[in-house]
Design a protein around this motif. Structure first.
Motif, PDB file in Angstrom:
ATOM      1  N   LYS A  13      95.722  68.704 119.977  1.00  0.00           N
ATOM      2  CA  LYS A  13      96.219  70.017 119.531  1.00  0.00           C
ATOM      3  C   LYS A  13      96.112  70.178 118.015  1.00  0.00           C
ATOM      4  CE  LYS A  13     100.599  70.238 120.837  1.00  0.00           C
ATOM      5  NZ  LYS A  13     100.902  68.929 121.186  1.00  0.00           N
ATOM      6  N   THR A  31     104.523  73.376 115.381  1.00  0.00           N
ATOM      7  CA  THR A  31     105.977  73.151 115.369  1.00  0.00           C
ATOM      8  C   THR A  31     106.316  71.697 115.036  1.00  0.00           C
ATOM      9  OG1 THR A  31     105.885  72.907 117.770  1.00  0.00           O
ATOM     10  CG2 THR A  31     106.570  75.052 116.908  1.00  0.00           C
ATOM     11  N   GLY A  32     105.565  70.749 115.603  1.00  0.00           N
ATOM     12  CA  GLY A  32     105.847  69.332 115.325  1.00  0.00           C
ATOM     13  C   GLY A  32     105.685  69.027 113.838  1.00  0.00           C
ATOM     14  N   LEU A  35     108.550  70.455 111.861  1.00  0.00           N
ATOM     15  CA  LEU A  35     109.756  69.633 112.030  1.00  0.00           C
ATOM     16  C   LEU A  35     109.640  68.326 111.239  1.00  0.00           C
ATOM     17  CD1 LEU A  35     110.291  70.152 115.881  1.00  0.00           C
ATOM     18  CD2 LEU A  35     111.716  71.097 114.051  1.00  0.00           C
ATOM     19  N   ARG A  36     108.469  67.682 111.323  1.00  0.00           N
ATOM     20  CA  ARG A  36     108.297  66.417 110.580  1.00  0.00           C
ATOM     21  C   ARG A  36     108.419  66.640 109.076  1.00  0.00           C
ATOM     22  NH1 ARG A  36     105.043  65.453 114.945  1.00  0.00           N
ATOM     23  NH2 ARG A  36     103.219  66.429 114.040  1.00  0.00           N
ATOM     24  N   GLU A  57     112.319  63.712 122.613  1.00  0.00           N
ATOM     25  CA  GLU A  57     112.961  64.792 123.368  1.00  0.00           C
ATOM     26  C   GLU A  57     112.690  66.126 122.680  1.00  0.00           C
ATOM     27  OE1 GLU A  57     117.020  63.583 123.498  1.00  0.00           O
ATOM     28  OE2 GLU A  57     116.577  61.878 124.816  1.00  0.00           O
ATOM     29  N   LEU A  58     112.892  67.207 123.422  1.00  0.00           N
ATOM     30  CA  LEU A  58     112.686  68.521 122.824  1.00  0.00           C
ATOM     31  C   LEU A  58     113.900  68.887 121.979  1.00  0.00           C
ATOM     32  CD1 LEU A  58     111.127  70.577 125.766  1.00  0.00           C
ATOM     33  CD2 LEU A  58     109.984  69.310 123.940  1.00  0.00           C
ATOM     34  N   VAL A  59     113.655  69.407 120.791  1.00  0.00           N
ATOM     35  CA  VAL A  59     114.772  69.869 119.964  1.00  0.00           C
ATOM     36  C   VAL A  59     115.253  71.189 120.579  1.00  0.00           C
ATOM     37  CG1 VAL A  59     113.646  68.818 117.948  1.00  0.00           C
ATOM     38  CG2 VAL A  59     113.549  71.258 118.241  1.00  0.00           C
ATOM     39  N   ILE A  64     113.794  75.895 117.262  1.00  0.00           N
ATOM     40  CA  ILE A  64     112.346  76.117 117.258  1.00  0.00           C
ATOM     41  C   ILE A  64     112.032  77.608 117.142  1.00  0.00           C
ATOM     42  CG2 ILE A  64     110.318  76.049 118.788  1.00  0.00           C
ATOM     43  CD1 ILE A  64     110.920  73.370 117.732  1.00  0.00           C
ATOM     44  N   GLY A  86     102.134  73.732 119.752  1.00  0.00           N
ATOM     45  CA  GLY A  86     103.380  73.017 120.045  1.00  0.00           C
ATOM     46  C   GLY A  86     104.458  73.884 120.655  1.00  0.00           C
ATOM     47  N   ARG A  89     107.080  74.985 124.907  1.00  0.00           N
ATOM     48  CA  ARG A  89     107.183  73.675 125.549  1.00  0.00           C
ATOM     49  C   ARG A  89     107.923  73.760 126.876  1.00  0.00           C
ATOM     50  NH1 ARG A  89     105.081  70.573 121.230  1.00  0.00           N
ATOM     51  NH2 ARG A  89     105.672  68.409 121.490  1.00  0.00           N
ATOM     52  N   GLN A  93     111.298  78.831 126.300  1.00  0.00           N
ATOM     53  CA  GLN A  93     110.554  79.113 125.062  1.00  0.00           C
ATOM     54  C   GLN A  93     109.423  80.100 125.324  1.00  0.00           C
ATOM     55  OE1 GLN A  93     109.219  75.620 122.968  1.00  0.00           O
ATOM     56  NE2 GLN A  93     111.259  74.703 122.911  1.00  0.00           N
ATOM     57  N   ARG A 134     103.811  57.184 113.097  1.00  0.00           N
ATOM     58  CA  ARG A 134     104.779  58.208 113.504  1.00  0.00           C
ATOM     59  C   ARG A 134     105.860  57.554 114.343  1.00  0.00           C
ATOM     60  NH1 ARG A 134     102.323  63.779 115.869  1.00  0.00           N
ATOM     61  NH2 ARG A 134     104.088  63.525 117.280  1.00  0.00           N
TER      62      ARG A 134
HETATM   63  P1  AMP Z   1     104.187  67.391 118.439  1.00  0.00           P
HETATM   64  O1  AMP Z   1     103.793  67.152 117.019  1.00  0.00           O
HETATM   65  O2  AMP Z   1     103.787  68.746 118.968  1.00  0.00           O
HETATM   66  O3  AMP Z   1     103.764  66.267 119.352  1.00  0.00           O
HETATM   67  O4  AMP Z   1     105.792  67.394 118.462  1.00  0.00           O
HETATM   68  C1  AMP Z   1     106.518  66.275 118.032  1.00  0.00           C
HETATM   69  C2  AMP Z   1     107.963  66.420 118.445  1.00  0.00           C
HETATM   70  O5  AMP Z   1     108.528  67.567 117.818  1.00  0.00           O
HETATM   71  C3  AMP Z   1     108.226  66.619 119.927  1.00  0.00           C
HETATM   72  O6  AMP Z   1     108.235  65.405 120.654  1.00  0.00           O
HETATM   73  C4  AMP Z   1     109.604  67.282 119.888  1.00  0.00           C
HETATM   74  O7  AMP Z   1     110.621  66.336 119.614  1.00  0.00           O
HETATM   75  C5  AMP Z   1     109.469  68.195 118.691  1.00  0.00           C
HETATM   76  N1  AMP Z   1     108.935  69.504 119.047  1.00  0.00           N
HETATM   77  C6  AMP Z   1     107.752  70.054 118.652  1.00  0.00           C
HETATM   78  N2  AMP Z   1     107.598  71.271 119.151  1.00  0.00           N
HETATM   79  C7  AMP Z   1     108.687  71.527 119.897  1.00  0.00           C
HETATM   80  C8  AMP Z   1     109.114  72.623 120.698  1.00  0.00           C
HETATM   81  N3  AMP Z   1     108.362  73.729 120.850  1.00  0.00           N
HETATM   82  N4  AMP Z   1     110.308  72.534 121.322  1.00  0.00           N
HETATM   83  C9  AMP Z   1     111.093  71.454 121.177  1.00  0.00           C
HETATM   84  N5  AMP Z   1     110.746  70.371 120.469  1.00  0.00           N
HETATM   85  C10 AMP Z   1     109.554  70.403 119.817  1.00  0.00           C
END
Ligand code: AMP
Length: 224
Positions: A13, A31-32, A35-36, A57-59, A64, A86, A89, A93, A134
């Protein structure tokens, strides 16, 4: 061009999202990554979500959705295109994102599904772990993220298929082959989207979305 991407972790992705965004000159909203970045900067949001990321886990949805609404508003000001990577999920959402997009006149043109098997994505994520360190690229957390993908993310693909905007690509092949196929497909769609927009604006699209959600159940009766 407005694209949202749905794929298991490790399917590419981030890489493909970056290439699509560069090709069309549109923002890549991952989104990931967002968040990071919060976690790295130790913002209040970052501290609140770190454990979710570490555990795979999903936040919480609202966190989001607030973040994404802000990014989509900025994308609208920047010209109206986006690559969303992202989100969605889960079904909640998908529904909320749809309502945000309707509100902003920014519904997706294409839902891009990167199709890749668990063994291959696990292999890729473990290889990435050696390079990027990561916190969620460990065997246990990868298994958890994949399980979540199959349980709550993959089922929403059907909504986009019903709307006729799902493009599914075999992402088991080398990056360049996958990106060539994606960009060719999107390039072919672009004139059709512009033509449709000229004729009907966003209305026809929204009606189709509403029907798809009504048929799928969860959003039935939700004002759009
Ligand atoms: P990714 O970089 O897309 O693999 O996302 C890494 C992590 O960020 C996921 O395992 C979740 O903990 C969180 N995350 C990213 N996108 C979402 C979303 N749309 N809803 C909830 N958690 C998310």
């Amino acid at each position: 061009m407005r694209v949202l991407m749905i794929a298991p972790p490790g399917a590419g992705k981030g890489t493909q999202g970056t290439l699509i965004a560069a090709h069309f000159g549109i923002p890549h909203i991952a989104t990931g990554e967002l968040l990071r970045d919060h976690v790295a900067r130790r913002t209040g949001l970052g501290l609140a979500v770190q454990e979710y990321l570490d555990r795979g886990e999903l936040v919480p949805d609202q966190v989001i959705l607030d973040m994404v609404r802000e990014a989509v508003v900025a994308a609208k000001a920047a010209g109206g295109g986006y690559v969303l990577d992202g989100i969605p999920r889960n079904i909640e959402q998908a529904r909320a994102l749809y309502l945000i997009a309707v509100d902003l006149g920014m519904t997706a043109d294409v839902a891009l599904h990167l199709d890749a098997g668990d063994a291959e994505v696990t292999r890729r994520l473990l290889a990435r772990a050696a390079l990027e360190h990561r916190s969620d690229d460990t065997a246990d957390v990868i298994a958890q993220r994949l399980a979540l993908y199959h349980q709550v993310t993959a089922p929403i693909l059907g909504w986009y298929r019903d709307r006729g905007i799902l493009v599914s690509v075999d992402a088991m092949r080398p990056v360049q082959q996958v990106s060539r196929e994606i960009l060719t497909a999107l390039d072919q769609l672009l004139p059709l989207l512009e033509h449709a927009a000229e004729r009907a604006g966003h209305r026809a699209d929204l009606a189709t979305l509403g029907e798809a959600f009504g048929a799928a159940g969860p959003a039935a009766g939700t004002p759009a």
